[in-house]
Design an enzyme around this catalytic site. Structure first.
Site, mmCIF file in Angstrom:
data_model
loop_
_atom_site.group_PDB
_atom_site.id
_atom_site.type_symbol
_atom_site.label_atom_id
_atom_site.label_comp_id
_atom_site.label_asym_id
_atom_site.label_seq_id
_atom_site.Cartn_x
_atom_site.Cartn_y
_atom_site.Cartn_z
ATOM 1 N NE ARG A 18 -26.083 -3.736 38.452
ATOM 2 C CZ ARG A 18 -24.876 -3.908 38.973
ATOM 3 N NH1 ARG A 18 -24.180 -2.860 39.390
ATOM 4 N NH2 ARG A 18 -24.356 -5.111 39.102
ATOM 5 C CE1 TYR A 37 -28.842 11.878 28.754
ATOM 6 C CE2 TYR A 37 -29.393 14.155 28.280
ATOM 7 C CZ TYR A 37 -28.966 12.918 27.856
ATOM 8 O OH TYR A 37 -28.637 12.727 26.538
HETATM 9 C C1 LIG Z 1 -22.596 6.657 28.567
HETATM 10 C C2 LIG Z 1 -24.061 6.968 28.601
HETATM 11 C C3 LIG Z 1 -24.694 7.350 27.423
HETATM 12 C C4 LIG Z 1 -26.048 7.616 27.407
HETATM 13 N N1 LIG Z 1 -26.654 7.971 26.239
HETATM 14 C C5 LIG Z 1 -27.994 8.185 26.203
HETATM 15 C C6 LIG Z 1 -28.668 8.496 24.988
HETATM 16 O O1 LIG Z 1 -28.058 8.580 23.931
HETATM 17 N N2 LIG Z 1 -30.011 8.683 25.029
HETATM 18 C C7 LIG Z 1 -30.725 8.571 26.195
HETATM 19 O O2 LIG Z 1 -31.953 8.729 26.169
HETATM 20 N N3 LIG Z 1 -30.103 8.305 27.361
HETATM 21 C C8 LIG Z 1 -28.770 8.097 27.383
HETATM 22 N N4 LIG Z 1 -28.164 7.794 28.571
HETATM 23 C C9 LIG Z 1 -28.988 7.695 29.780
HETATM 24 C C10 LIG Z 1 -29.611 6.313 29.879
HETATM 25 O O3 LIG Z 1 -30.680 6.194 28.968
HETATM 26 C C11 LIG Z 1 -30.161 6.108 31.289
HETATM 27 O O4 LIG Z 1 -29.115 6.204 32.219
HETATM 28 C C12 LIG Z 1 -30.864 4.773 31.430
HETATM 29 O O5 LIG Z 1 -31.741 4.796 32.528
HETATM 30 C C13 LIG Z 1 -29.880 3.646 31.571
HETATM 31 O O6 LIG Z 1 -30.505 2.407 31.557
HETATM 32 P P1 LIG Z 1 -29.746 1.175 32.243
HETATM 33 O O7 LIG Z 1 -30.639 0.006 32.166
HETATM 34 O O8 LIG Z 1 -28.373 1.069 31.685
HETATM 35 O O9 LIG Z 1 -29.593 1.753 33.707
HETATM 36 P P2 LIG Z 1 -29.836 1.211 35.183
HETATM 37 O O10 LIG Z 1 -28.871 1.988 36.010
HETATM 38 O O11 LIG Z 1 -29.763 -0.261 35.240
HETATM 39 O O12 LIG Z 1 -31.328 1.654 35.485
HETATM 40 C C14 LIG Z 1 -31.771 3.002 35.443
HETATM 41 C C15 LIG Z 1 -33.062 3.143 36.257
HETATM 42 O O13 LIG Z 1 -34.082 2.295 35.725
HETATM 43 C C16 LIG Z 1 -34.461 1.295 36.662
HETATM 44 N N5 LIG Z 1 -34.565 0.028 35.943
HETATM 45 C C17 LIG Z 1 -33.573 -0.582 35.227
HETATM 46 N N6 LIG Z 1 -34.025 -1.708 34.673
HETATM 47 C C18 LIG Z 1 -35.322 -1.844 35.025
HETATM 48 C C19 LIG Z 1 -36.316 -2.821 34.755
HETATM 49 N N7 LIG Z 1 -36.043 -3.893 34.000
HETATM 50 N N8 LIG Z 1 -37.557 -2.676 35.287
HETATM 51 C C20 LIG Z 1 -37.828 -1.595 36.058
HETATM 52 N N9 LIG Z 1 -36.916 -0.623 36.344
HETATM 53 C C21 LIG Z 1 -35.669 -0.742 35.835
HETATM 54 C C22 LIG Z 1 -33.359 1.281 37.699
HETATM 55 O O14 LIG Z 1 -33.825 0.819 38.949
HETATM 56 C C23 LIG Z 1 -32.915 2.722 37.714
HETATM 57 O O15 LIG Z 1 -33.793 3.487 38.506
HETATM 58 C C24 LIG Z 1 -26.795 7.523 28.609
HETATM 59 C C25 LIG Z 1 -26.161 7.156 29.796
HETATM 60 C C26 LIG Z 1 -24.805 6.877 29.794
HETATM 61 C C27 LIG Z 1 -24.131 6.503 31.083
#
Ligand SMILES: Cc1cc2nc3c(=O)[nH]c(=O)nc-3n(C[C@H](O)[C@H](O)[C@H](O)COP(=O)(O)OP(=O)(O)OC[C@H]3O[C@@H](n4cnc5c(N)ncnc54)[C@H](O)[C@@H]3O)c2cc1C
Ligand SMILES: *[C@@H]1O[C@H](CO)[C@@H](O)[C@H](O)[C@H]1NC(C)=O
Ligand SMILES: *[C@@H]1O[C@H](CO)[C@@H](O)[C@H](O)[C@H]1NC(C)=O
Ligand SMILES: *[C@@H]1O[C@H](CO)[C@@H](O)[C@H](O)[C@H]1NC(C)=O
Ligand SMILES: *[C@@H]1O[C@H](CO)[C@@H](O)[C@H](O)[C@H]1NC(C)=O
Ligand SMILES: *[C@@H]1O[C@H](CO)[C@@H](O)[C@H](O)[C@H]1NC(C)=O
Ligand SMILES: *[C@@H]1O[C@H](CO)[C@@H](O)[C@H](O)[C@H]1NC(C)=O
Length: 538
Positions: A109, A477
């Site tokens: 995460r 998404y």
């Molecule tokens: C409010 C909101 C706005 C958003 N706006 C956009 C946008 O403008 N453009 C866009 O492209 N997307 C957008 N998203 C989607 C977002 O890019 C994805 O949900 C993204 O995967 C989130 O990354 P995270 O690190 O916060 O998520 P996490 O929930 O931490 O991780 C997402 C996935 O990636 C894996 N992962 C995380 N970190 C690592 C790591 N260091 N190494 C290997 N695997 C890892 C996790 O296991 C999981 O499968 C948005 C999402 C939300 C909730």
């Protein structure tokens, strides 16, 4: 054997068996702890902050800190057995080695924004969460080849934007518009924001990375090789290893940019605006990004449809007003509708701060979300403009579906200048992307059934108008509905169903890389890249 011998034998058997049982009865936490201590030199004092069993006083706080969807914040939500919050790289290495040796599932995460919570929930009975929130260092170097930054994956997009802004107002980074999104998941899944038509995807600006692979070793671009480096840029997080950080190249933006919004209800010709948008937005100047949100809305106490247009133009207001008068007169854009500002202010405007002079860029550093809402998202790609009749059908239906909307994001421009197999992200040549969206605030299964039901209805009625064979989706998404009923967890055939939707023809190369670097499928989640079945391996 006589009775005495028999008794002695029995006694021996029972004690041996129970001592074996005793060794076995160590909990997953205890087994992990023993291994983790062995592989690191962590002090007992630090250990209590780094390795958290469910009984730890901070377990719930740490778990909740990066839950961003209230649906997965209930007592019924599956909880990890242990959360590991590493402070240094060797903690990540030890976590990978120990979890793999003990054969438990590890979820990774960063920002926790996965729409279906895959970074912190699992269907496995025992699973661990590796929480990278301490990995948030960012170093910006404007003198390196036009500007670059090393950013650790637990940093947020807002932190990255802010650290760039501290050094320069004309440097920027093309990534998502929500500042609390984590770098780790965002980059892993492709990443895009409101400069996508000018600068392409976030992954198009990644030039190096550091990753912990399945044997616990740390690799960079050179030592991981180009195949793995290709796969971790867009092929999805959680399939290949734990990415510790990415090196990204910055872009240059004008000193002044322009934003504007135009809202129209159904009775104000919203439909005509959306119809025309399909022809203009994917073809206009790459410096202009026009997003439209079409949703059910209440006006005069009745449910109707509203189209809200939000725009960023990398240039000044006069320019874009002239351009729109020529290309998009139906919008009726006037200079008074436009606001000129710096790029960093435009990021605040996209966060819904109307008066950007009243807010400081420091809010980009805030990690606390301002809402704890229930959400569900799905996505689609459109290849051919919908007719007015088809749009009318959609609008009529939408007007009956409370809290349901479609966010239309134009493609085209420089995004499409790169080949569809140059990176793992395959959808570059599409006309526009749809995010199907529903957000609500009442807890309980009834509301969930209603609103997710509404979302699935719009998804269903869009079927004829979107990409087919496969019907494509954007990995970031995340939509766990895809492939959910097919062929059991982790099988290759199930993987192919969501894999082709998310990655198109790039799926096969992703599978080959996966099979090479993680043949035991240690890094896995409900929608990860599967390994090749054994009979198909070389
Ligand atoms: C409010 C909101 C706005 C958003 N706006 C956009 C946008 O403008 N453009 C866009 O492209 N997307 C957008 N998203 C989607 C977002 O890019 C994805 O949900 C993204 O995967 C989130 O990354 P995270 O690190 O916060 O998520 P996490 O929930 O931490 O991780 C997402 C996935 O990636 C894996 N992962 C995380 N970190 C690592 C790591 N260091 N190494 C290997 N695997 C890892 C996790 O296991 C999981 O499968 C948005 C999402 C939300 C909730
Ligand atoms: C780790 O385990 C190995 C093998 O059992 C042992 O030789 C070593 O001393 C242990 N190291 C530490 C730091 O506990
Ligand atoms: C642990 O500490 C010992 C002695 O200080 C050192 O020799 C060893 O290399 C360290 N091991 C790790 C994994 O850091
Ligand atoms: C999760 O629940 C806690 C406690 O009720 C609450 O404070 C927090 O805002 C919730 N978060 C989300 C995203 O629902
Ligand atoms: C972040 O940088 C600081 C200062 O250089 C360093 O002490 C720390 O170990 C780094 N954190 C991580 C997780 O790399
Ligand atoms: C609001 O709805 C009422 C009843 O349907 C109608 O009489 C009235 O004209 C409407 N007002 C506006 C401003 O549309
Ligand atoms: C993308 O590029 C291809 C080939 O140059 C072209 O045929 C197609 O129309 C473009 N699509 C978009 C949406 O720009």
């Amino acid at each position: 054997m006589d009775n005495k011998t028999y008794l002695i034998f029995l006694l021996f058997f029972v004690t041996t068996y129970s001592s074996l049982r005793y060794a076995d009865s160590k909990t997953p936490f205890e087994n992990f702890l023993q291994c983790f201590k062995n592989k690191t030199n962590i002090s007992d004092k630090d250990l209590t902050d780094v390795v958290l069993p469910q009984t730890s006083v901070s377990f719930t706080t740490v778990l909740r800190a990066y839950i961003r969807n209230a649906r997965f914040n209930t007592t019924a939500t599956p909880k990890p057995t242990v959360i590991i919050v590493p402070r240094v790289e060797s903690h990540v290495q030890a976590t990978v080695i120990c979890t793999k040796t003990l054969n438990y599932q590890l979820k990774i995460r960063s920002g926790g924004h996965d729409y279906d919570g895959l970074s912190y929930i699992s269907s496995a009975a025992t699973f661990f969460v590796l929480d990278l929130s301490n990995f948030r260092n960012i170093t910006v170097d404007l003198n390196d080849d036009g500007g670059s930054a090393w950013v650790q994956t637990g940093a947020t997009l807002g932190e990255l934007f802010y650290r760039i802004w501290e050094k320069s107002e004309i440097h920027a980074f093309p990534a998502g518009v929500c500042p609390t999104v984590g770098v780790g998941g965002h980059v892993s899944g492709g990443g895009y924001g409101n400069m996508i038509r000018k600068f392409g995807l976030t992954i198009d600006h990644v030039v190096d990375a550091k990753i912990v692979v399945a044997n616990g070793e740390i690799r960079d671009r050179k030592t991981m090789g180009e195949d793995l480096f290709w796969a971790i840029r867009g092929g999805g997080g959680g399939s290949y290893g734990v990415v510790l950080g990415f090196k990204v190249k910055l872009v240059e933006v004008p000193k002044t940019v322009t934003v504007f919004r135009v809202d129209k209800y159904m009775d104000e010709n919203a439909l005509d605006m959306v119809y025309k948008w399909q022809f203009v937005a994917p073809r206009t100047d790459p410096g202009l990004f026009l997003r439209v949100l079409v949703s059910s809305a209440t006006k005069n106490k009745t449910l109707t449809v509203r189209a809200r247009l939000r725009a960023l133009y990398l240039g000044d207001a006069n320019d874009v007003v002239l351009k729109m008068a020529k290309e998009f007169p139906e919008m009726g854009l006037k200079k008074e509708d436009c606001k000129e500002m710096t790029w960093i202010q435009s990021m605040l405007w996209w966060m819904n701060h109307v008066d950007v002079d009243k807010v400081k860029p420091e809010i980009l550093l805030e990690r606390e979300p301002d809402s704890a809402k229930f959400v569900k998202r799905k996505s689609d790609y459109v290849e051919k403009e919908m007719t007015k009749r088809e749009l009318n059908r959609l609008f009529k239906k939408l007007a009956t579906l409370d809290r349901t909307g479609l966010v239309l994001n134009p493609y085209g421009g420089n995004l499409n200048a790169t080949a569809t197999d140059a990176t793992a992200f395959p959808h570059r040549n599409k006309l526009y992307k749809i995010q199907h969206s529903t957000t609500w605030s009442d807890a309980g299964p009834e509301a969930e059934r209603l609103y997710i039901g509404n979302l699935r209805t719009t998804y269903r009625i869009m079927t004829p108008f979107v990409s087919k064979n496969p019907r494509s989706s954007y990995l970031n998404y995340r939509d766990i509905d895809i492939g959910v009923n097919d062929h059991g967890v982790d099988s290759y055939r199930k993987g192919e169903i969501y894999g082709r939707k998310y990655f198109g023809d790039n799926f096969d190369r992703l599978v080959r890389v996966k099979t090479d670097v993680d043949p035991d499928n240690f890094f896995r989640n409900e929608q990860s890249i599967p390994t090749l079945p054994f009979n198909k391996r070389r």
